[in-house]
Motif scaffolding. Structure first.
Motif, mmCIF file in Angstrom:
data_model
loop_
_atom_site.group_PDB
_atom_site.id
_atom_site.type_symbol
_atom_site.label_atom_id
_atom_site.label_comp_id
_atom_site.label_asym_id
_atom_site.label_seq_id
_atom_site.Cartn_x
_atom_site.Cartn_y
_atom_site.Cartn_z
ATOM 1 N N GLU A 113 0.827 -1.212 0.000
ATOM 2 C CA GLU A 113 0.000 0.000 0.000
ATOM 3 C C GLU A 113 0.859 1.258 0.000
ATOM 4 O O GLU A 113 0.616 2.197 -0.774
ATOM 5 C CB GLU A 113 -0.912 0.007 1.226
ATOM 6 C CG GLU A 113 -1.763 1.266 1.341
ATOM 7 C CD GLU A 113 -2.611 1.303 2.602
ATOM 8 O OE1 GLU A 113 -3.107 2.396 2.941
ATOM 9 O OE2 GLU A 113 -2.768 0.242 3.253
ATOM 10 N N TYR A 114 1.890 1.282 0.840
ATOM 11 C CA TYR A 114 2.654 2.517 1.013
ATOM 12 C C TYR A 114 3.736 2.717 -0.038
ATOM 13 O O TYR A 114 4.164 3.856 -0.256
ATOM 14 C CB TYR A 114 3.242 2.578 2.428
ATOM 15 C CG TYR A 114 2.236 3.092 3.433
ATOM 16 C CD1 TYR A 114 2.260 4.413 3.871
ATOM 17 C CD2 TYR A 114 1.226 2.268 3.911
ATOM 18 C CE1 TYR A 114 1.321 4.892 4.773
ATOM 19 C CE2 TYR A 114 0.275 2.726 4.807
ATOM 20 C CZ TYR A 114 0.322 4.044 5.232
ATOM 21 O OH TYR A 114 -0.626 4.517 6.114
ATOM 22 N N THR A 115 4.180 1.658 -0.704
ATOM 23 C CA THR A 115 5.149 1.873 -1.783
ATOM 24 C C THR A 115 4.492 2.544 -2.983
ATOM 25 O O THR A 115 5.183 3.062 -3.860
ATOM 26 C CB THR A 115 5.791 0.545 -2.250
ATOM 27 O OG1 THR A 115 4.764 -0.413 -2.518
ATOM 28 C CG2 THR A 115 6.761 0.013 -1.224
ATOM 29 N N GLY A 116 3.176 2.546 -3.005
ATOM 30 C CA GLY A 116 2.470 3.226 -4.084
ATOM 31 C C GLY A 116 2.365 4.726 -3.876
ATOM 32 O O GLY A 116 1.863 5.445 -4.746
ATOM 33 N N ARG A 117 2.849 5.208 -2.748
ATOM 34 C CA ARG A 117 2.777 6.638 -2.452
ATOM 35 C C ARG A 117 4.019 7.371 -2.951
ATOM 36 O O ARG A 117 5.099 6.794 -3.059
ATOM 37 C CB ARG A 117 2.626 6.856 -0.946
ATOM 38 C CG ARG A 117 1.360 6.233 -0.375
ATOM 39 C CD ARG A 117 1.112 6.684 1.045
ATOM 40 N NE ARG A 117 -0.146 6.165 1.562
ATOM 41 C CZ ARG A 117 -0.692 6.556 2.705
ATOM 42 N NH1 ARG A 117 -0.082 7.479 3.452
ATOM 43 N NH2 ARG A 117 -1.837 6.038 3.108
ATOM 44 N N ASP A 118 3.844 8.634 -3.235
ATOM 45 C CA ASP A 118 4.965 9.455 -3.684
ATOM 46 C C ASP A 118 5.852 9.821 -2.497
ATOM 47 O O ASP A 118 5.389 9.898 -1.355
ATOM 48 C CB ASP A 118 4.454 10.736 -4.351
ATOM 49 C CG ASP A 118 3.698 10.449 -5.642
ATOM 50 O OD1 ASP A 118 4.045 9.448 -6.302
ATOM 51 O OD2 ASP A 118 2.770 11.215 -5.970
ATOM 52 N N GLY A 119 7.122 10.052 -2.778
ATOM 53 C CA GLY A 119 8.036 10.500 -1.734
ATOM 54 C C GLY A 119 9.212 9.566 -1.555
ATOM 55 O O GLY A 119 9.221 8.431 -2.038
ATOM 56 N N GLU A 120 10.224 10.073 -0.859
ATOM 57 C CA GLU A 120 11.399 9.270 -0.558
ATOM 58 C C GLU A 120 11.022 8.128 0.386
ATOM 59 O O GLU A 120 10.166 8.308 1.264
ATOM 60 C CB GLU A 120 12.475 10.140 0.087
ATOM 61 C CG GLU A 120 13.077 11.183 -0.837
ATOM 62 C CD GLU A 120 13.847 10.542 -1.973
ATOM 63 O OE1 GLU A 120 14.525 9.521 -1.729
ATOM 64 O OE2 GLU A 120 13.753 11.054 -3.104
ATOM 65 N N PRO A 121 11.652 6.951 0.228
ATOM 66 C CA PRO A 121 11.323 5.807 1.089
ATOM 67 C C PRO A 121 11.396 6.117 2.579
ATOM 68 O O PRO A 121 10.565 5.647 3.357
ATOM 69 C CB PRO A 121 12.368 4.760 0.687
ATOM 70 C CG PRO A 121 12.700 5.097 -0.730
ATOM 71 C CD PRO A 121 12.642 6.592 -0.799
ATOM 72 N N GLY A 122 12.382 6.948 2.980
ATOM 73 C CA GLY A 122 12.504 7.292 4.393
ATOM 74 C C GLY A 122 11.304 8.068 4.905
ATOM 75 O O GLY A 122 10.819 7.827 6.020
ATOM 76 N N LEU A 123 10.797 8.990 4.090
ATOM 77 C CA LEU A 123 9.627 9.776 4.484
ATOM 78 C C LEU A 123 8.361 8.922 4.459
ATOM 79 O O LEU A 123 7.486 9.071 5.320
ATOM 80 C CB LEU A 123 9.471 10.982 3.552
ATOM 81 C CG LEU A 123 10.609 12.008 3.591
ATOM 82 C CD1 LEU A 123 10.366 13.107 2.561
ATOM 83 C CD2 LEU A 123 10.739 12.605 4.994
ATOM 84 N N VAL A 124 8.276 8.026 3.474
ATOM 85 C CA VAL A 124 7.120 7.131 3.392
ATOM 86 C C VAL A 124 7.089 6.210 4.610
ATOM 87 O O VAL A 124 6.026 5.932 5.172
ATOM 88 C CB VAL A 124 7.158 6.308 2.087
ATOM 89 C CG1 VAL A 124 6.030 5.268 2.074
ATOM 90 C CG2 VAL A 124 7.033 7.224 0.875
#
Length: 253
Positions: A113-124
């Motif tokens: 679910e969350y890898t589909g979000r925009d942004g750097e992995p650390g912020l996600v």
């Protein structure tokens, strides 16, 4: 329609023929490993050599974890009661739930679910932990009661690197681990979290998470039930003798 035939795309059978995902099972036997055929039946295609090796490692990693997990204990207790092996193994499987064996599915769901979000992995990763914290949910797949460093995690990630399966889900899992460490929490990725990340990078649906654990652990449960039968006396003590009663005092009708 009431007369509509049920449909399946898994296996076709006819007199003298059994085809799994289109492949003759007799031709698969001895030419493809069990892990490769598991991959086929779940994914629909035969794995590459690298996918087959990764699948084999995943299934091996959860084959057993000793006598203490609920599934092992249940299988042994049921066998101790004089029941057949299939009942003991089924009882062990039925203990697999959100608290035992369910972490792969839950962790894979959050990672996908969350890898589909925009942004750097650390912020996600921070967003994921914040969102779960607000819901009072602890992310599964991190920390272990026994292993400070889970050797199965180390091996799975090393193989994933070697076989080029390290992708965005593993990156996110490692960022979550780093976020925990930054907050002073020693919660390394355990084998369930590692499997969740790797199967996600291999393209498996998170809803198969418990399936991976069940396929793997069933072999261990067969071994535990069998050992209980040949090495232990029936109806043996499983350690619960001393206990305290805290119910009502004696009462008259």
């Amino acid at each position: 329609m009431a007369d509509e035939k049920p449909k399946t795309n898994i296996t076709s059978i006819a007199p003298g023929k059994i085809r799994v995902k289109g492949y003759d099972i007799a031709e698969l036997m001895g030419r493809k490993s069990f892990a490769e055929v598991v991959y086929l039946i779940l994914k629909g295609e035969l794995p590459t050599e690298a996918e087959g090796r990764m699948m084999d490692a995943i299934l091996t990693s959860s084959i057993d974890h000793g006598i203490t997990p609920p599934s092992s204990l249940a299988a042994r207790i049921i066998m101790s009661g004089g029941n057949p092996l299939n009942a003991a193994v089924a009882g062990g499987i039925l203990t697999i739930g959100e608290s035992h064996g369910g972490a792969i599915e839950q962790c894979a769901r959050y990672l996908q679910e969350y890898t589909g979000r925009d942004g750097e992995p650390g912020l996600v990763a921070k967003d994921l932990l914040r969102d779960l914290s607000l819901k009072k949910i602890r992310i599964p797949g991190f920390g272990h009661r026994l292993h400070n460093v889970d050797p199965r995690t180390v091996r799975l990630f090393r193989m994933a690197d070697e076989l080029r399966f390290s992708g965005k889900h593993q990156r996110l899992a490692k960022e979550v681990e780093a976020a925990f460490k930054k907050d002073g929490k020693d919660l390394p990725i355990n084998v369930d979290g590692a499997i969740a990340a790797v199967i996600s990078d291999m393209g498996f649906d998170w809803r198969l998470g418990k399936g991976f654990f069940i396929i793997s652990r069933t072999v261990g449960l067969v071994a535990h039930a069998y050992e209980e039968r040949i090495r232990q006396k029936p109806m043996r003590n499983f350690g619960v003798i001393e206990h305290e009663y805290d119910g009502p005092e004696a009462r008259e009708l």
